[in-house]
Design a protein around this motif. Structure first.
Motif, PDB file in Angstrom:
ATOM      1  N   LYS A  41      11.096  12.060  -1.303  1.00 55.43           N
ATOM      2  CA  LYS A  41      10.719  12.782  -0.214  1.00 55.43           C
ATOM      3  C   LYS A  41      10.546  12.000   1.321  1.00 55.43           C
ATOM      4  CE  LYS A  41       7.167  14.492  -2.313  1.00 55.43           C
ATOM      5  NZ  LYS A  41       6.083  15.318  -3.132  1.00 55.43           N
ATOM      6  N   GLU A  42       9.890  10.917   1.136  1.00 57.99           N
ATOM      7  CA  GLU A  42       9.633  10.200   2.276  1.00 57.99           C
ATOM      8  C   GLU A  42      11.009   9.461   2.873  1.00 57.99           C
ATOM      9  OE1 GLU A  42       7.562   6.961  -0.268  1.00 57.99           O
ATOM     10  OE2 GLU A  42       6.257   6.875   1.651  1.00 57.99           O
ATOM     11  N   VAL A  43      11.977   9.029   1.810  1.00 59.05           N
ATOM     12  CA  VAL A  43      13.107   8.671   2.547  1.00 59.05           C
ATOM     13  C   VAL A  43      14.115   9.343   2.853  1.00 59.05           C
ATOM     14  CG1 VAL A  43      14.191   7.516   0.492  1.00 59.05           C
ATOM     15  CG2 VAL A  43      14.071   6.245   2.570  1.00 59.05           C
ATOM     16  N   GLY A  74      -1.207   8.164  -1.768  1.00 58.42           N
ATOM     17  CA  GLY A  74       0.302   7.819  -1.930  1.00 58.42           C
ATOM     18  C   GLY A  74       0.556   7.254  -3.031  1.00 58.42           C
ATOM     19  N   THR A  75       1.567   6.042  -2.843  1.00 62.28           N
ATOM     20  CA  THR A  75       1.967   5.535  -4.090  1.00 62.28           C
ATOM     21  C   THR A  75       0.922   4.476  -4.650  1.00 62.28           C
ATOM     22  OG1 THR A  75       4.255   5.189  -2.994  1.00 62.28           O
ATOM     23  CG2 THR A  75       3.510   3.239  -4.161  1.00 62.28           C
ATOM     24  N   THR A  76       0.148   4.075  -3.927  1.00 62.26           N
ATOM     25  CA  THR A  76      -0.876   3.375  -4.709  1.00 62.26           C
ATOM     26  C   THR A  76      -1.904   4.327  -5.656  1.00 62.26           C
ATOM     27  OG1 THR A  76      -2.311   3.278  -2.714  1.00 62.26           O
ATOM     28  CG2 THR A  76      -1.023   1.415  -3.415  1.00 62.26           C
ATOM     29  N   ILE A 117      -6.609   0.050  -4.664  1.00 66.30           N
ATOM     30  CA  ILE A 117      -5.135  -0.776  -4.810  1.00 66.30           C
ATOM     31  C   ILE A 117      -4.649  -0.242  -3.522  1.00 66.30           C
ATOM     32  CG2 ILE A 117      -3.009  -0.859  -6.096  1.00 66.30           C
ATOM     33  CD1 ILE A 117      -4.226   0.354  -8.520  1.00 66.30           C
ATOM     34  N   SER A 118      -4.074  -1.487  -2.701  1.00 63.79           N
ATOM     35  CA  SER A 118      -3.556  -1.128  -1.511  1.00 63.79           C
ATOM     36  C   SER A 118      -2.506  -2.425  -0.967  1.00 63.79           C
ATOM     37  CB  SER A 118      -4.718  -1.052  -0.312  1.00 63.79           C
ATOM     38  OG  SER A 118      -4.314  -0.991   0.864  1.00 63.79           O
ATOM     39  N   GLN A 119      -1.523  -2.002  -0.731  1.00 66.93           N
ATOM     40  CA  GLN A 119      -0.707  -3.106  -0.216  1.00 66.93           C
ATOM     41  C   GLN A 119      -0.946  -3.638   1.314  1.00 66.93           C
ATOM     42  OE1 GLN A 119       2.161  -5.119   1.871  1.00 66.93           O
ATOM     43  NE2 GLN A 119       1.812  -2.949   3.006  1.00 66.93           N
ATOM     44  N   SER A 120      -1.356  -2.920   2.301  1.00 70.56           N
ATOM     45  CA  SER A 120      -1.767  -3.511   3.360  1.00 70.56           C
ATOM     46  C   SER A 120      -3.092  -3.661   3.449  1.00 70.56           C
ATOM     47  CB  SER A 120      -1.551  -2.196   4.454  1.00 70.56           C
ATOM     48  OG  SER A 120      -2.616  -1.074   4.050  1.00 70.56           O
ATOM     49  N   GLY A 121      -3.785  -3.167   2.612  1.00 65.24           N
ATOM     50  CA  GLY A 121      -5.456  -3.471   2.674  1.00 65.24           C
ATOM     51  C   GLY A 121      -6.251  -2.819   3.657  1.00 65.24           C
ATOM     52  N   GLU A 122      -5.554  -2.016   4.366  1.00 68.72           N
ATOM     53  CA  GLU A 122      -5.915  -1.528   5.700  1.00 68.72           C
ATOM     54  C   GLU A 122      -5.993  -0.006   5.686  1.00 68.72           C
ATOM     55  OE1 GLU A 122      -7.413  -3.301   7.730  1.00 68.72           O
ATOM     56  OE2 GLU A 122      -6.722  -5.287   7.666  1.00 68.72           O
ATOM     57  N   THR A 123      -5.716   0.619   4.655  1.00 63.55           N
ATOM     58  CA  THR A 123      -5.487   1.904   4.602  1.00 63.55           C
ATOM     59  C   THR A 123      -6.946   2.514   4.869  1.00 63.55           C
ATOM     60  OG1 THR A 123      -3.424   2.000   3.360  1.00 63.55           O
ATOM     61  CG2 THR A 123      -4.679   4.032   3.335  1.00 63.55           C
ATOM     62  N   TYR A 124      -6.913   3.711   5.786  1.00 67.46           N
ATOM     63  CA  TYR A 124      -8.430   4.129   6.281  1.00 67.46           C
ATOM     64  C   TYR A 124      -9.026   4.854   4.840  1.00 67.46           C
ATOM     65  CZ  TYR A 124     -11.721   7.316   8.338  1.00 67.46           C
ATOM     66  OH  TYR A 124     -12.703   7.874   8.700  1.00 67.46           O
TER      67      TYR A 124
HETATM   68  C1  F6R Z   1       4.720   5.282  -0.229  1.00 65.26           C
HETATM   69  C2  F6R Z   1       4.067   4.587   0.984  1.00 65.26           C
HETATM   70  C3  F6R Z   1       2.333   5.346   1.185  1.00 65.26           C
HETATM   71  C4  F6R Z   1       1.378   4.268   0.795  1.00 65.26           C
HETATM   72  C5  F6R Z   1      -0.035   4.666   1.059  1.00 65.26           C
HETATM   73  C6  F6R Z   1      -1.171   3.371   0.880  1.00 65.26           C
HETATM   74  O1  F6R Z   1       5.876   4.674  -0.362  1.00 65.26           O
HETATM   75  O2  F6R Z   1       4.256   3.586   1.611  1.00 65.26           O
HETATM   76  O3  F6R Z   1       2.332   6.258   0.235  1.00 65.26           O
HETATM   77  O4  F6R Z   1       1.402   3.827  -0.340  1.00 65.26           O
HETATM   78  O5  F6R Z   1      -0.003   5.025   2.586  1.00 65.26           O
HETATM   79  O6  F6R Z   1      -0.831   2.509   1.554  1.00 65.26           O
HETATM   80  P1  F6R Z   1      -1.475   1.075   1.148  1.00 65.26           P
HETATM   81  O7  F6R Z   1      -0.949   0.679  -0.371  1.00 65.26           O
HETATM   82  O8  F6R Z   1      -0.999   0.178   2.551  1.00 65.26           O
HETATM   83  O9  F6R Z   1      -2.853   1.443   0.905  1.00 65.26           O
END
Ligand code: F6R
Length: 605
Positions: A481-483, A296-298, A339-346
């Motif tokens: 698209k998302e929002v 996604g974004t990352t 790269i991951s905001q949450s650090g949990e993305t599967y």
């Molecule tokens: C976009 C969005 C998603 C996340 C993706 C990865 O606005 O929120 O595309 O970027 O699910 O998430 P993280 O960064 O948590 O690994």
């Protein structure tokens, strides 16, 4: 991708539990519920809808007790119904469970329990587990033994918290692949699927590792290994996130608030010690092949970074979407950055596991402390952007990109591709960037809002850019698209003429990310594409830099940004596009902070 919370002994109990799942609502919001022990019995209230709606119906805030669990759900297995909402009760109502993840063998277990006469209210795997608990307890009459015996029978990935009227002093918790943390208070302890569950009440946290279970009381906790039963010593982390950062602070939505947090986020990214940035740059420099991945974004952050590495360090590294990563033939000596905001993305977690198994060195840029990816990678940069509550990523993505620019700059120096004097100049520009963002946010938001309002009815968009502005266009289209739920497609501007031009007519709108004129080649190529759209009657909107009269003439409407260094021009446009998506969604009355079909951290494959 749901939120779990549990509290043992709190004042103002119902309100505290409710607050804690409200702080997790970004993880899931189609139904929620709370179970507490009151007068020796489990009181359960749950329903479908967002937390405020459910609270109005069920008065969760008025629930009395001293120990309880709560859950906010984003349905993956079983539809959105009151029965499927968590917590789930065992048939004798003496056990309640909240659960994240998937019990993969639940069908077989369910059939076995059905044949033994158990009746189910829901279609969930969780209800199977809670009934296994009841059965095991009948056999052992010991709660810990029953918990372990039930766990032995289930397969899959899960975090679970159990409440039982047989033990009104303790919660029983387990972590396998799905995150779970403890929060330690004074005479009151917490458990949550992320730190937002208890950040309002305590800054002391323990991250549970794979295969650990806990008996959590008000004043003590025991963490043990599922495998050996041995008691484990755990590190207590101090979480330095500012609680205020997780509040809306007068903004109507978290998305807008988090866009306005961006100057601060950049300042925080600038505070990351130089040694950490250099260490990551050296890891790139020392590896035979390097890959960057996210999803996604990352993934777009990784794609944007490619251009910075190329421009500043003359290196080309592949950027890959984590869900596609397993096709890459990774070898010992390779390096993989997640790269991951949450650090949990599967998808990203799985790709990182794969990279490690292949013998690669791993690194990560992560926002959430204690998250799985932050614990897995050999080298980690914590981006320190503070809680990002809106499902749609804005400030975290900007900070990640900014950090990657810092890494590319250091790599350029290591590889002697930039001169000291240019390095200094770039450093100064970095220092100034947060102020420029502040000015742009304040000066441009009204203008961006007007254009977004005028065009919110547009159902099809092409977002176009050249060079680094191309992945910026891709990321911006994803945001749109998302929002807004409108169709937006990101594309290289030069690619347009190879087919997509056939779609151009007045209803089709294009958003061009026009580089500053000093980036001559990119600027020229972008303007050619603008002309191609305009001459075929398409509507051209453009994000340009002041003084760019050529681009202004071609555009039907333009957003004029102050002249900035070409290093940061793409990032500034990224911020404007976030605002553009926000205001379009606002005009359309969308559920901005919690758009449909999305959850904050996608922990399923
Ligand atoms: C976009 C969005 C998603 C996340 C993706 C990865 O606005 O929120 O595309 O970027 O699910 O998430 P993280 O960064 O948590 O690994």
């Amino acid at each position: 991708m749901c939120g779990i919370s549990g509290i043992v002994h709190s004042e103002n109990f119902g309100r505290s539990l409710l607050n804690s799942i409200k702080n997790l609502e970004y993880r899931g919001y189609d139904s929620c519920g709370v179970a507490v022990i009151q007068n020796g019995k489990i009181d359960l209230r749950k329903n479908i809808g967002g937390i405020d709606d459910v609270n109005l119906k069920e008065r969760l805030d008025q629930m009395q007790g001293k120990i309880g669990i709560a859950h906010t759900r984003w349905a993956t297995h079983g539809g959105v119904t009151q029965e499927n909402a968590h917590p789930h009760l065992s048939a004798n109502r003496k056990f309640a469970v909240v659960h994240n993840g998937i019990i993969s063998n639940y069908q077989q277990l369910r059939e076995r329990l059905l044949s033994e006469g158990v009746c189910f209210d829901s279609l969930t795997d969780t209800e199977v587990f809670v009934n296994l608990l009841e059965k095991s307890y009948t056999e052992s009459n010991d709660l810990e033994q029953a918990f372990l015996a039930a766990l032995q029978q289930i397969e899959g990935s899960f975090s679970i918290v159990m409440l039982s009227s047989h033990d009104p002093e303790n919660l029983y918790c387990v972590k396998k692949e799905s995150p779970l943390l403890l929060g330690l208070g004074e005479g009151c302890n917490y458990v949550g699927s992320d730190i937002n569950a208890f950040l309002e009440y305590t800054r002391k946290a323990i991250v549970l590792d794979e295969g650990e279970y806990v008996i959590l009381g008000p004043n003590e906790y025991q963490v043990r290994s599922l495998k050996t039963g041995k008691k484990l010593k755990k590190n207590v982390l101090h979480i330095d996130w500012d609680v205020e950062t997780s509040k809306k602070g007068g903004f109507s939505h978290y998305m807008l608030k988090e866009i306005f947090d961006e100057p601060q986020t950049v300042r925080q990214a600038m505070q990351i010690p130089k040694e950490q940035i250099v260490a990551l740059a050296e890891m790139f420099a020392d590896s035979s092949r390097s890959y960057m991945m996210g999803v996604g974004t990352t993934y777009y952050v990784a794609s944007i970074s490619q251009y910075y590495f190329s421009a500043l360090a003359e290196c080309y590294y592949s950027a890959l979407s984590s869900d596609e990563f397993s096709v890459v033939d990774i070898k010992q000596g390779d390096m993989v950055l997640a790269i991951s905001q949450s650090g949990e993305t599967y998808d990203t977690k799985t790709a990182l596991v794969y990279a490690k198994e292949c013998g690669a060195k791993t690194a990560a840029i992560v926002n959430v402390m204690g998250s799985a990816i932050s614990m897995m990678a050999d080298q980690v940069i914590m981006q320190g952007s503070g809680p990002e509550i809106c499902v749609v990523s804005t400030k975290a993505a900007l900070a990640q990109t900014f950090i990657m620019v810092r890494v590319a700059l250091e790599l350029g120096l290591i590889r002697r591709k930039i001169k000291q004097k240019d390095y200094k100049k770039f450093q100064n520009e970095m220092q100034e960037f947060s102020e420029i963002i502040e000015i742009v946010l304040n000066e441009q938001s009204g203008f961006v809002r007007n254009i977004a309002r005028d065009t919110s009815h547009v159902e099809h968009w092409l977002f176009l850019g050249c060079g680094v502005y191309y992945p910026v266009a891709m990321e911006s289209a994803l945001k749109m698209k998302e929002v807004t739920y409108q169709h937006a497609e990101g594309m290289p501007a030069g690619f347009l003429k190879h087919g997509t031009l056939s779609m151009v007519e007045s209803a089709l709108h294009t958003l061009f990310f026009v580089p500053p004129p000093e980036q001559k080649e990119l600027h020229k190529r972008t303007l050619i594409a603008m002309e191609q759209v305009k001459s075929r009657g398409g509507t051209v909107i453009a994000i340009i830099f002041q003084g760019d009269e050529l681009a202004q003439k071609l555009a039907f409407q333009s957003i004029n940004l102050p002249v900035v260094s070409s290093l940061f021009a793409p990032l500034l446009q990224m911020i404007i596009a976030q605002m553009f998506a926000y205001y379009a969604a606002l005009d359309l009355g969308r559920n901005i902070d919690k758009p449909r079909n999305l959850g904050k951290s996608v922990t399923v494959g």
